[in-house]
Design a protein around this motif. Structure first.
Motif, PDB file in Angstrom:
ATOM      1  N   UNK B 165       3.477  83.714 -14.830  1.00 12.03           N
ATOM      2  CA  UNK B 165       3.797  82.825 -16.556  1.00 12.03           C
ATOM      3  C   UNK B 165       2.116  82.760 -16.479  1.00 12.03           C
ATOM      4  N   UNK B 166       1.100  83.249 -16.416  1.00  8.00           N
ATOM      5  CA  UNK B 166      -0.028  83.072 -16.657  1.00  8.00           C
ATOM      6  C   UNK B 166      -0.096  84.291 -17.268  1.00  8.00           C
ATOM      7  N   UNK B 167       0.570  85.796 -16.042  1.00  9.83           N
ATOM      8  CA  UNK B 167       0.052  87.199 -16.752  1.00  9.83           C
ATOM      9  C   UNK B 167       1.445  87.340 -18.477  1.00  9.83           C
ATOM     10  N   UNK B 168       2.346  86.405 -18.409  1.00 11.47           N
ATOM     11  CA  UNK B 168       3.397  86.367 -18.918  1.00 11.47           C
ATOM     12  C   UNK B 168       2.580  86.102 -20.050  1.00 11.47           C
ATOM     13  N   UNK B 175      -1.059  90.838 -27.562  1.00 12.18           N
ATOM     14  CA  UNK B 175      -0.177  91.718 -28.177  1.00 12.18           C
ATOM     15  C   UNK B 175      -1.118  91.834 -29.686  1.00 12.18           C
ATOM     16  N   UNK B 176      -0.976  90.391 -30.229  1.00  4.09           N
ATOM     17  CA  UNK B 176      -1.516  89.899 -30.561  1.00  4.09           C
ATOM     18  C   UNK B 176      -3.278  90.566 -31.554  1.00  4.09           C
ATOM     19  N   UNK B 177      -4.006  91.384 -30.679  1.00  2.06           N
ATOM     20  CA  UNK B 177      -5.521  91.442 -30.466  1.00  2.06           C
ATOM     21  C   UNK B 177      -5.616  92.527 -30.782  1.00  2.06           C
ATOM     22  N   UNK B 178      -6.186  93.561 -31.696  1.00  3.33           N
ATOM     23  CA  UNK B 178      -6.024  94.539 -32.019  1.00  3.33           C
ATOM     24  C   UNK B 178      -7.250  95.352 -30.955  1.00  3.33           C
ATOM     25  N   UNK B 179      -8.391  94.671 -30.346  1.00  7.79           N
ATOM     26  CA  UNK B 179      -9.349  95.049 -29.439  1.00  7.79           C
ATOM     27  C   UNK B 179      -8.638  94.982 -27.699  1.00  7.79           C
ATOM     28  N   UNK B 180      -7.584  94.215 -27.355  1.00 13.72           N
ATOM     29  CA  UNK B 180      -6.877  94.932 -25.902  1.00 13.72           C
ATOM     30  C   UNK B 180      -6.706  95.280 -25.428  1.00 13.72           C
ATOM     31  N   UNK B 181      -7.275  95.749 -24.256  1.00 21.25           N
ATOM     32  CA  UNK B 181      -6.641  97.018 -23.478  1.00 21.25           C
ATOM     33  C   UNK B 181      -5.264  96.985 -23.114  1.00 21.25           C
ATOM     34  N   UNK B 182      -4.491  96.058 -23.028  1.00 18.73           N
ATOM     35  CA  UNK B 182      -3.042  96.391 -23.138  1.00 18.73           C
ATOM     36  C   UNK B 182      -2.356  95.466 -23.713  1.00 18.73           C
ATOM     37  N   UNK B 183      -2.067  96.214 -25.255  1.00 12.18           N
ATOM     38  CA  UNK B 183      -0.994  95.410 -25.734  1.00 12.18           C
ATOM     39  C   UNK B 183       0.506  95.542 -25.763  1.00 12.18           C
ATOM     40  N   UNK B 184       0.564  94.831 -24.563  1.00 11.04           N
ATOM     41  CA  UNK B 184       1.760  94.805 -24.294  1.00 11.04           C
ATOM     42  C   UNK B 184       2.816  93.904 -23.801  1.00 11.04           C
ATOM     43  N   UNK B 185       3.928  92.799 -24.108  1.00 12.93           N
ATOM     44  CA  UNK B 185       4.205  92.421 -23.218  1.00 12.93           C
ATOM     45  C   UNK B 185       4.723  92.631 -21.557  1.00 12.93           C
ATOM     46  N   UNK B 186       4.482  91.620 -20.970  1.00 11.48           N
ATOM     47  CA  UNK B 186       5.380  91.738 -19.388  1.00 11.48           C
ATOM     48  C   UNK B 186       6.370  90.593 -19.584  1.00 11.48           C
ATOM     49  N   UNK B 325      -6.054  86.701 -25.681  1.00  8.87           N
ATOM     50  CA  UNK B 325      -5.229  87.951 -24.157  1.00  8.87           C
ATOM     51  C   UNK B 325      -6.028  87.138 -22.908  1.00  8.87           C
ATOM     52  N   UNK B 326      -7.208  86.768 -23.007  1.00 11.03           N
ATOM     53  CA  UNK B 326      -7.784  86.998 -21.535  1.00 11.03           C
ATOM     54  C   UNK B 326      -7.883  88.176 -21.478  1.00 11.03           C
ATOM     55  N   UNK B 327      -8.980  87.726 -19.879  1.00 15.59           N
ATOM     56  CA  UNK B 327      -9.437  88.897 -19.147  1.00 15.59           C
ATOM     57  C   UNK B 327      -8.476  89.834 -19.658  1.00 15.59           C
ATOM     58  N   UNK B 328      -7.222  89.140 -18.620  1.00 22.05           N
ATOM     59  CA  UNK B 328      -5.725  89.790 -18.324  1.00 22.05           C
ATOM     60  C   UNK B 328      -5.323  90.906 -19.073  1.00 22.05           C
ATOM     61  N   UNK B 329      -5.398  90.112 -20.349  1.00 24.65           N
ATOM     62  CA  UNK B 329      -4.408  91.400 -21.654  1.00 24.65           C
ATOM     63  C   UNK B 329      -5.435  92.408 -21.942  1.00 24.65           C
ATOM     64  N   UNK B 330      -6.473  91.261 -22.097  1.00 26.35           N
ATOM     65  CA  UNK B 330      -7.414  91.870 -23.490  1.00 26.35           C
ATOM     66  C   UNK B 330      -8.990  93.151 -22.176  1.00 26.35           C
ATOM     67  N   UNK B 331      -8.703  93.045 -20.897  1.00 27.15           N
ATOM     68  CA  UNK B 331      -8.950  93.492 -20.184  1.00 27.15           C
ATOM     69  C   UNK B 331     -11.196  93.144 -19.726  1.00 27.15           C
TER      70      UNK B 331
END
Lengths: 384, 384
Positions: B165-168, B175-186, B325-331
């Motif tokens: 759930x942390x990852x989710x 998703x709302x961070x234009x700078x993030x590496x992964x802009x996708x929900x999981x 998005x944290x390191x997890x989604x932002x990179x």
């Protein structure tokens, strides 16, 4: 604002060492704690000056290793890299940590382990600091030194011999430094007839590749007095860059970083070049001692060579320069060098320089990164 | 003592970037100057947070390159490395440079270029920060994460799903961070069924390998007011280590560096965990978000997982964690991550976080090096 004091210092033997970077750092760190009578758990910040432990031996995170090796956990730690002036940058970082109030006891340990790599490999790691275009054209730091030396000799009618005399002087000083890599005198003839490296500079115009480490302990002056009556204060410190692309500088015989960093340091100290009694300059190449001695304001532009010829910078001269033997004889373990410069000034100021002792109340250390790309100048005063 | 303000911030797009470290640093640095309306020649100190430009692309001396690229010469410059927490260490260095009076305008640029290397090569560079004995036994950071996650789940009766759930949550924020590496929900199922990396952790429990850069401008609060009415102050900052040898820690589910660094930061700020409105934690692995949220005092030991389950740390929860998005989604471009954490907190505090905006007067960033080997905690407050 309260001044920042240095209350302890150490350096390992410089040279070819059968020890890894972790061991070298721990050796100097341990000795420094003992020198100051400070317990490991009193250290609040622990900085490591090191350019390239990752490139040289595949080990990173050495500040964390050192914190544990010294039993200084949970002291905060970080690595400070400013290529060949990492040591001076570490001094600045340590000073800032105390001056900002973040730490009341900061240890700085600088070190590098290089000699297990071939000269070509080590030179290549160092050359990675140059601008990629310069690097691709083969213009490494020794090439810059040769070109600059040629220009300096032409421009200021300096004899080639004057460069050699820097090497002779510094080797003579190094004889009395038990930590120096080369404890042997060299005569002018030997220097002048050594193999050409980058014309007009020859082998003995260059510092060696070295392993070694050095350490310092910093605290507020009020804390210093709890430990010792003989200490030194950092009365001025400043840092400055010059262009990364060396050929874009207006006058290659002037090191802008030296001028600008020393301006800041002098102003902070309320002192000028005439107040300095002893100095450690970054003689990675003999020509650099001339340039710095001029850009620091010790001598007029183009006259640094005369001071060496006239013995002004000898140990018994008016302004002794590189009483430690300098990088030339002491060696140049990149991250340690700037720390070892301050070690020497500190020893001179507290009267513990042994056979190298000169009379000094004010000392200056100038640590140069790259070919003057970044410089830190530190001015210290004795307190007794 | 006057407080240190942040008056400008920027970050590049994180992800796979067709640009070298120099270019990434210059991109963020330039954008940060523009954000603050500060001219390059006003910058007095310029710090670069970077772990391994030498190892990753054979280029060192990048602070000097950046000084020239930004037209900031003769600004003093140095590189700050604290492995994966180099960014936080850079924030601390920049803070110290202003708080000590050494600089009235300090820029920090953090960055790393990694994706041109294979995952194995990049992991090997990162693993070089571990203790050699651990490294030789193959205990890299992901292994520690797996072992710790297993222990945590057992000890505190936490369900495996809570990690997922942390990852989710963090992917949803990204998703709302234009700078993030992964802009996708999981979704949770995707996370829980992704390939095992270090049991019980799976692919989606880990942050990616990333290129990117972020920058901040620091100055005394009195100077800040000359530039802007909307800024933030660093009201508390602290750093601390834990043992380099991870298995020597008494309780592997407690990160001593987080506890100790936040104690220092809270005390300096005169604030406690209950005062924090938004936080960026170092979720290099999902389990780390639990540990930090507890060790920072947000939740009782062993209860961090419940907060995630109950939505407390969601963007619309009581204490939003990793709105970026944290390191997890932002990179996680090593040297940039700690800087980008403070970038997010700054945006939240000055009300410029766009679709990610939450209500916040006090924010906290916690940047973790290695497996908790060294930690910097930064507390900031809005000033308007």
């Amino acid at each position: 604002m309260e001044r920042v004091a240095v209350i302890g210092a150490s350096m390992t033997r410089f040279g070819q060492r059968d020890a890894w970077i972790r061991e070298l750092l721990a050796e100097a760190g341990q000795a420094c704690l003992e020198d100051a009578g400070v317990a490991p758990d009193e250290v609040e910040h622990l900085y490591v000056s090191n350019m390239a432990s990752g490139e040289f031996e595949g080990q990173t995170g050495v500040p964390n290793a050192l914190a544990q090796d010294l039993a200084a956990v949970p002291a905060y730690t970080a690595r400070i890299d400013q290529t060949s002036s990492s040591g001076g940058a570490g001094v600045y970082a340590a000073w800032q940590s105390v001056a900002s109030g973040a730490s009341e006891m900061t240890m700085l340990v600088g070190g590098e382990k290089m000699t297990h790599r071939s000269t070509a490999e080590a030179t290549d790691v160092i050359a990675s600091l140059t601008h990629p275009v310069e690097y691709k054209h083969g213009v490494t730091l020794p090439s810059f030194a040769g070109l600059t030396a040629r220009l300096y000799l032409d421009e200021y009618d300096a004899p080639r011999e004057s460069l050699g005399k820097v090497a002779v002087k510094n080797h003579k000083n190094g004889l009395d430094n038990p930590h120096a890599q080369f404890r042997k005198e060299v005569d002018l003839e030997t220097v002048l007839e050594s193999p050409v490296v980058a014309d007009p500079l020859r082998l003995y115009d260059f510092c060696p590749i070295t392993d070694g480490s050095a350490a310092l302990l910093f605290c507020p002056e009020s804390v210093a007095r709890e430990y010792t009556d003989d200490y030194a204060v950092v009365s001025g410190i400043g840092g400055a860059t010059d262009t990364h692309v060396v050929h874009e500088r207006a006058d290659p015989t002037t090191m802008g970083g030296v001028v600008n960093s020393s301006d800041i340091a002098y102003e902070m100290a309320g002192l000028g070049p005439d107040d300095v009694d002893v100095a450690e300059l970054h003689d990675m190449f003999t020509i650099l001692e001339f340039l710095q001695s001029e850009d620091l304001g010790f001598f007029e532009k183009g006259e640094g060579w005369k001071a060496v010829e006239e013995g002004v910078t000898d140990r018994d001269g008016e302004l002794p320069i590189n009483t430690s033997g300098g990088l030339k004889s002491k060696g140049h373990p990149l991250g340690a060098s700037g720390v070892a410069q301050v070690y020497e000034i500190y020893q001179q100021l507290i009267g513990e320089a042994g056979d190298r002792q000169v009379e000094a109340d004010v000392g200056l250390a100038c640590n140069v990164g790259g070919f003057g790309n970044c410089v830190t100048t530190t001015i210290m005063e004795a307190r007794q």
